[in-house]
Design a protein around this motif. Structure first.
Motif, PDB file in Angstrom:
ATOM      1  N   ALA A 105       0.832  -1.247   0.081  1.00  0.00           N
ATOM      2  CA  ALA A 105      -0.043   0.070  -0.073  1.00  0.00           C
ATOM      3  C   ALA A 105       0.909   1.163   0.067  1.00  0.00           C
ATOM      4  O   ALA A 105       0.592   2.433  -0.795  1.00  0.00           O
ATOM      5  N   GLY A 106       2.017   1.134   0.721  1.00  0.00           N
ATOM      6  CA  GLY A 106       2.895   2.336   0.826  1.00  0.00           C
ATOM      7  C   GLY A 106       3.567   2.718  -0.707  1.00  0.00           C
ATOM      8  O   GLY A 106       3.577   3.873  -1.013  1.00  0.00           O
ATOM      9  N   ASP A 107       3.811   1.562  -1.495  1.00  0.00           N
ATOM     10  CA  ASP A 107       4.482   1.745  -2.703  1.00  0.00           C
ATOM     11  C   ASP A 107       3.143   2.452  -3.673  1.00  0.00           C
ATOM     12  O   ASP A 107       3.381   3.132  -4.574  1.00  0.00           O
ATOM     13  N   LEU A 108       2.013   1.839  -3.387  1.00  0.00           N
ATOM     14  CA  LEU A 108       0.952   2.306  -4.238  1.00  0.00           C
ATOM     15  C   LEU A 108       0.644   3.536  -4.001  1.00  0.00           C
ATOM     16  O   LEU A 108       0.214   4.360  -5.048  1.00  0.00           O
ATOM     17  N   VAL A 109       0.529   4.181  -2.959  1.00  0.00           N
ATOM     18  CA  VAL A 109       0.412   5.389  -2.616  1.00  0.00           C
ATOM     19  C   VAL A 109       1.260   6.316  -3.250  1.00  0.00           C
ATOM     20  O   VAL A 109       0.923   7.422  -3.841  1.00  0.00           O
ATOM     21  N   ARG A 110       2.573   6.086  -3.002  1.00  0.00           N
ATOM     22  CA  ARG A 110       3.458   6.659  -3.838  1.00  0.00           C
ATOM     23  C   ARG A 110       3.535   6.852  -5.426  1.00  0.00           C
ATOM     24  O   ARG A 110       3.632   7.837  -5.926  1.00  0.00           O
ATOM     25  N   LEU A 111       2.925   5.554  -5.834  1.00  0.00           N
ATOM     26  CA  LEU A 111       2.781   5.608  -7.480  1.00  0.00           C
ATOM     27  C   LEU A 111       1.732   6.773  -7.731  1.00  0.00           C
ATOM     28  O   LEU A 111       1.745   7.283  -8.827  1.00  0.00           O
ATOM     29  N   LEU A 112       0.814   6.478  -6.787  1.00  0.00           N
ATOM     30  CA  LEU A 112      -0.424   7.484  -7.227  1.00  0.00           C
ATOM     31  C   LEU A 112      -0.133   8.759  -7.032  1.00  0.00           C
ATOM     32  O   LEU A 112      -0.645   9.825  -7.958  1.00  0.00           O
TER      33      LEU A 112
END
Length: 186
Positions: A105-112
């Motif tokens: 989820a942390g990676d995903l938030v950063r990508l968004l």
């Protein structure tokens, strides 16, 4: 594609929809916490599925999340409520149960954030989540979001009101940290 060393964001494919619908929509409690609209039964393949991507809506960007090591569909993500005039939007994400608890989820938030700030040129991104959704709050604050407030008893979830937390991040506060090279010491 936008990606980290572990996940990638890609366009939603029609064959993603049945799996997302089964694992994310049919979980009534989790879906009720993630969506302000009341849950109602929808048949798989329904054109009303929240995972069906509409044509020509510039106010939302839908993504499927893929785990790179396995090539498996890990979940869904979206940047929604995109306001090109005010240059702001909201983030949403959901990981399939088998992919939760891995720090994705942390990676995903950063990508968004990379999509919102770098690709779309937005000024502000916002996350709204239930106060009890500690993993989402941790993922957002880890990416630089700041808790801006709590809306007390603002969400009706499966028979009870819950507090909702608002988190925000400005483009001027965001740091797009490159990932360490594969051969670099951790």
């Amino acid at each position: 594609m936008l990606q980290t060393s572990r996940i990638a964001l890609r366009a939603r494919h029609d064959d993603d929809i049945p799996l997302l619908h089964t694992e994310l929509y049919d979980d009534v409690v989790t879906r009720s916490r993630a969506d302000t609209r009341p849950w109602r039964p929808l048949a798989p393949g329904s054109p009303e599925s929240p995972f069906v991507v509409g044509q020509g809506d510039d106010g939302v960007a839908f993504f499927s999340v893929v785990e790179l090591s396995s090539g498996e569909l890990a979940g869904e993500a979206l940047v929604w409520g995109i306001d090109a005039h005010q240059r702001r939007a909201h983030l949403g994400l959901a990981l399939r149960p088998g992919f939760r608890g891995r720090g994705l989820a942390g990676d995903l938030v950063r990508l968004l954030c990379r999509y919102g700030f770098t690709v779309r040129g937005l000024q502000r991104l916002q996350v709204e989540t239930m106060a009890g959704n500690v993993p989402m709050i941790k993922a957002a604050t880890g990416a630089g979001f700041v808790v801006e407030g709590t809306l007390r008893r603002a969400a009706w979830v499966c028979g009870a009101f819950e507090d909702e937390v608002i988190l925000g991040l400005l483009a001027s506060e965001w740091i797009d940290e490159p990932e360490p090279a594969a051969d670099a010491p951790a």
